[in-house]
Design a protein around this motif. Structure first.
Motif, PDB file in Angstrom:
ATOM      1  N   ARG A 100       0.997  -1.110   0.142  1.00 42.60           N
ATOM      2  CA  ARG A 100      -0.079   0.139  -0.008  1.00 42.60           C
ATOM      3  C   ARG A 100       0.912   1.228   0.090  1.00 42.60           C
ATOM      4  O   ARG A 100       2.001   1.159   0.430  1.00 42.60           O
ATOM      5  N   LYS A 101       0.271   2.242  -0.595  1.00 42.21           N
ATOM      6  CA  LYS A 101       0.898   3.447  -0.423  1.00 42.21           C
ATOM      7  C   LYS A 101       0.989   4.216   0.943  1.00 42.21           C
ATOM      8  O   LYS A 101       0.060   4.138   1.490  1.00 42.21           O
ATOM      9  N   SER A 102       2.487   4.143   1.425  1.00 40.84           N
ATOM     10  CA  SER A 102       2.549   4.976   2.990  1.00 40.84           C
ATOM     11  C   SER A 102       3.722   5.915   2.927  1.00 40.84           C
ATOM     12  O   SER A 102       4.990   5.362   2.330  1.00 40.84           O
ATOM     13  N   LEU A 103       3.606   6.649   3.454  1.00 36.79           N
ATOM     14  CA  LEU A 103       4.678   7.742   3.801  1.00 36.79           C
ATOM     15  C   LEU A 103       5.173   7.618   5.351  1.00 36.79           C
ATOM     16  O   LEU A 103       5.995   8.428   5.903  1.00 36.79           O
ATOM     17  N   GLY A 104       5.019   6.540   5.924  1.00 32.82           N
ATOM     18  CA  GLY A 104       5.210   6.211   7.321  1.00 32.82           C
ATOM     19  C   GLY A 104       6.596   6.275   7.533  1.00 32.82           C
ATOM     20  O   GLY A 104       7.042   7.046   8.575  1.00 32.82           O
ATOM     21  N   THR A 105       7.588   5.876   6.744  1.00 28.73           N
ATOM     22  CA  THR A 105       8.930   5.948   7.067  1.00 28.73           C
ATOM     23  C   THR A 105       9.427   7.174   7.176  1.00 28.73           C
ATOM     24  O   THR A 105      10.433   7.803   7.798  1.00 28.73           O
ATOM     25  N   PHE A 106       8.906   8.049   6.076  1.00 30.04           N
ATOM     26  CA  PHE A 106       9.182   9.328   6.178  1.00 30.04           C
ATOM     27  C   PHE A 106       8.817  10.234   7.284  1.00 30.04           C
ATOM     28  O   PHE A 106       9.410  10.958   7.857  1.00 30.04           O
ATOM     29  N   PHE A 107       7.440   9.935   7.771  1.00 29.38           N
ATOM     30  CA  PHE A 107       6.836  10.786   8.904  1.00 29.38           C
ATOM     31  C   PHE A 107       7.684  10.245  10.125  1.00 29.38           C
ATOM     32  O   PHE A 107       8.001  10.995  11.068  1.00 29.38           O
ATOM     33  N   TYR A 108       8.181   8.883  10.093  1.00 26.81           N
ATOM     34  CA  TYR A 108       9.011   8.301  11.122  1.00 26.81           C
ATOM     35  C   TYR A 108      10.194   9.263  11.388  1.00 26.81           C
ATOM     36  O   TYR A 108      10.765   9.599  12.533  1.00 26.81           O
ATOM     37  N   ALA A 109      10.860   9.585  10.357  1.00 31.18           N
ATOM     38  CA  ALA A 109      12.149  10.191  10.383  1.00 31.18           C
ATOM     39  C   ALA A 109      11.830  11.632  10.741  1.00 31.18           C
ATOM     40  O   ALA A 109      12.823  12.147  11.516  1.00 31.18           O
ATOM     41  N   VAL A 110      10.974  12.312  10.415  1.00 33.47           N
ATOM     42  CA  VAL A 110      10.700  13.674  10.515  1.00 33.47           C
ATOM     43  C   VAL A 110      10.324  13.738  12.063  1.00 33.47           C
ATOM     44  O   VAL A 110      10.833  14.699  12.803  1.00 33.47           O
ATOM     45  N   GLY A 212       0.177   6.511   6.786  1.00 33.88           N
ATOM     46  CA  GLY A 212       1.438   6.210   7.632  1.00 33.88           C
ATOM     47  C   GLY A 212       1.529   7.356   8.353  1.00 33.88           C
ATOM     48  O   GLY A 212       2.608   7.609   9.245  1.00 33.88           O
ATOM     49  N   ILE A 213       0.577   8.324   8.683  1.00 32.50           N
ATOM     50  CA  ILE A 213       0.476   9.624   9.405  1.00 32.50           C
ATOM     51  C   ILE A 213       0.837   9.273  10.850  1.00 32.50           C
ATOM     52  O   ILE A 213       1.040   9.989  11.569  1.00 32.50           O
ATOM     53  N   ASP A 214       0.230   8.060  11.376  1.00 34.33           N
ATOM     54  CA  ASP A 214       0.473   7.649  12.557  1.00 34.33           C
ATOM     55  C   ASP A 214       1.852   7.826  13.152  1.00 34.33           C
ATOM     56  O   ASP A 214       2.348   7.873  14.437  1.00 34.33           O
ATOM     57  N   ASN A 215       2.924   7.429  12.038  1.00 31.74           N
ATOM     58  CA  ASN A 215       4.548   7.574  12.489  1.00 31.74           C
ATOM     59  C   ASN A 215       4.730   9.107  12.893  1.00 31.74           C
ATOM     60  O   ASN A 215       5.802   9.382  13.391  1.00 31.74           O
ATOM     61  N   LEU A 216       3.773   9.941  12.756  1.00 31.76           N
ATOM     62  CA  LEU A 216       4.199  11.425  13.058  1.00 31.76           C
ATOM     63  C   LEU A 216       3.205  11.628  14.221  1.00 31.76           C
ATOM     64  O   LEU A 216       3.841  12.113  15.181  1.00 31.76           O
ATOM     65  N   THR A 217       1.866  11.261  14.199  1.00 33.93           N
ATOM     66  CA  THR A 217       1.085  11.911  15.172  1.00 33.93           C
ATOM     67  C   THR A 217       1.398  10.992  16.570  1.00 33.93           C
ATOM     68  O   THR A 217       1.254  11.533  17.706  1.00 33.93           O
ATOM     69  N   VAL A 218       1.800   9.774  16.319  1.00 30.24           N
ATOM     70  CA  VAL A 218       2.043   8.952  17.811  1.00 30.24           C
ATOM     71  C   VAL A 218       3.302   9.357  18.429  1.00 30.24           C
ATOM     72  O   VAL A 218       3.308   9.551  19.771  1.00 30.24           O
ATOM     73  N   PRO A 219       4.577   9.636  17.739  1.00 35.11           N
ATOM     74  CA  PRO A 219       5.482   9.870  18.672  1.00 35.11           C
ATOM     75  C   PRO A 219       5.401  11.534  19.040  1.00 35.11           C
ATOM     76  O   PRO A 219       5.739  11.703  20.431  1.00 35.11           O
TER      77      PRO A 219
END
Length: 234
Positions: A100-110, A212-219
């Motif tokens: 699936r299309k996900s920017l999770g890894t990008f958000f995680y790094a940010v 993958g927005i949870d990789n930003l909102t959760v942290p």
């Protein structure tokens, strides 16, 4: 200005070995995941979780080595670029290929860069550690448990989740927060109250993970709530 140059150079040289250790650790994690994916055909979602959980642990190494905030911010910037490139060009399937299309890894790094600037640079690394490790271990284990044992599903704004995965997220978040707050000598009652609140918040934020927005909102959410509650209760 010239007199400051040797000091800056000495600072860089003093960080050579600690930074090399971090790079080596991350290299091993990515190489392991890529090897499993390319050579043994391991499911890309599983190898992505290896990178997801393993890379999150780098904050503990950075905390132990007392790396300055600019190293984390710089690493965050570089990782963000690599994640974006891998999103459009599948050069690292162990990182982004999840069907699936996900920017999770990008958000995680940010999120690492943002939290490093807000908390690490102020001498409060525990809040960055809480945010990133909840994302690394909580979300990682929630995905693994949810996919393997999730039978009771629910949906939030078009995103399907399982209660088994969400409760795993809550339990791991509570455990991670409790360990870190206890490590920095927060009173036990405060540890329990704050950890429970953060666990609930993290579970709620993780429930919506479109793109993958949870990789930003959760942290960020977990770290901010921890910071606010600790400052209110102590």
């Amino acid at each position: 200005m010239l007199s400051e140059s040797p000091s800056f150079l000495n600072a860089l040289l003093s960080l050579r070995y600690p930074i090399s250790l971090v790079i080596l650790y991350l290299g091993v994690i990515i190489a392991l995941a890529e090897g499993l994916n390319r050579l043994w055909g391991t499911n890309s979602e599983f190898t992505r979780k290896i990178v997801h959980i393993g890379s999150g642990n780098v904050v503990l190494i950075a905390w132990w080595l007392q790396l300055p905030s600019w190293t984390l911010i710089g690493a965050s910037f570089i990782a963000s670029i690599i994640a974006l490139v891998s999103y459009f060009l599948p050069i690292l399937p162990s990182i982004n290929s999840v069907g699936r299309k996900s920017l999770g890894t990008f958000f995680y790094a940010v999120s690492i860069g943002v939290l490093a600037q807000l908390f690490w640079s102020k001498g409060e690394p525990q809040y960055l550690a809480i945010g990133i490790l909840i994302m690394a271990w909580g979300d990682g284990m929630a995905a693994i448990i949810g996919q393997k044992f999730g039978k009771h599903c629910y949906e939030v704004l078009g995103v399907k989740k399982s209660w088994e995965g969400s409760l795993t997220m809550m339990g791991v978040s509570f455990l991670v927060t409790s360990i870190i707050l206890s490590w920095v000598s927060v009173p036990i009652l405060t540890v329990v109250i704050v950890s429970l609140m953060i666990a609930i918040v993290a579970m709620a934020l993780e429930a919506f993970s479109k793109l993958g927005i949870d990789n930003l909102t959760v942290p960020l959410g977990s770290a901010f709530v921890a910071f606010y509650l600790i400052n209110q209760l102590l």
